[in-house]
Design a protein around this motif. Structure first.
Motif, PDB file in Angstrom:
ATOM      1  N   ASN A   1       1.074  -1.184  -0.265  1.00 21.36           N
ATOM      2  CA  ASN A   1       0.203   0.235  -0.126  1.00 21.36           C
ATOM      3  C   ASN A   1       0.633   1.113   0.190  1.00 21.36           C
TER       4      ASN A   1
ATOM      5  N   CYS B   1       0.406   3.942  -2.651  1.00 20.62           N
ATOM      6  CA  CYS B   1       0.481   5.441  -2.767  1.00 20.62           C
ATOM      7  C   CYS B   1       1.484   6.407  -3.140  1.00 20.62           C
TER       8      CYS B   1
ATOM      9  N   THR C   1      -2.827  -2.273  -4.956  1.00 16.59           N
ATOM     10  CA  THR C   1      -3.217  -1.727  -3.533  1.00 16.59           C
ATOM     11  C   THR C   1      -3.983  -2.795  -2.997  1.00 16.59           C
TER      12      THR C   1
ATOM     13  N   TYR D   1      -6.848  -2.303   0.181  1.00 17.33           N
ATOM     14  CA  TYR D   1      -7.940  -1.115   1.492  1.00 17.33           C
ATOM     15  C   TYR D   1      -8.073  -2.371   2.465  1.00 17.33           C
ATOM     16  N   SER D   2      -9.193  -3.721   1.539  1.00 13.05           N
ATOM     17  CA  SER D   2      -9.341  -4.175   2.607  1.00 13.05           C
ATOM     18  C   SER D   2      -9.141  -5.511   2.718  1.00 13.05           C
TER      19      SER D   2
ATOM     20  N   SER E   1      -7.676  -3.444   6.503  1.00 12.67           N
ATOM     21  CA  SER E   1      -8.610  -3.304   7.265  1.00 12.67           C
ATOM     22  C   SER E   1      -9.131  -5.005   7.915  1.00 12.67           C
TER      23      SER E   1
ATOM     24  N   CYS F   1      -0.365   2.534   8.400  1.00  9.70           N
ATOM     25  CA  CYS F   1      -0.227   2.282   6.845  1.00  9.70           C
ATOM     26  C   CYS F   1      -1.189   3.697   6.935  1.00  9.70           C
TER      27      CYS F   1
END
Length: 117
Positions: A38, A42, A70, A72-73, A76, A98
């Motif tokens: 990630n 970014c 990348t 996000y899940s 999380s 993060c």
């Protein structure tokens, strides 16, 4: 355009899978792979945005490759798993790294892209 984004996403997902498998061998019980993936995403998306590349390339590389690379899940899920394991300090540190690191790297990539323009 959708096909281009889909092709890029497939390449990005394959890259994420390979990178994750490789980094999991050295990361132990800490979600290093997702963090680094990630962070790279970014920085590169910031770079592409600042560089003001053509829309076609942004769809392929930004939406496609980096969108597939990348995750996000997974980030999380890993935070929730650390909390479920009662590793509160690890969860807080991971969350901070993060989000804070991602924002700083995106800003740095954006700045670098502006310099290249």
């Amino acid at each position: 355009m959708a096909g281009l984004a889909g092709l890029g996403a497939a390449l990005g997902a394959l890259g994420r899978y390979g990178t994750t498998r490789w980094l999991q061998k050295v990361s132990g019980n800490w979600p290093v792979a997702t963090l680094l993936i990630n962070w790279v995403g970014c920085a590169l998306l910031g770079l592409l945005t600042g560089w003001q590349i053509a829309h076609l390339w942004l769809v392929l590389l930004g939406t496609g490759v980096l969108g597939g690379f990348t995750t996000y899940s997974t980030f999380s899920h890993e935070v929730v798993m650390l909390l479920d394991q009662r590793r509160f300090a690890a969860a807080a540190g991971y969350l901070s790294l993060c989000i804070g690191g991602g924002l700083l790297l995106a800003a740095g990539g954006l700045w670098l892209g502006w310099q290249l323009t």
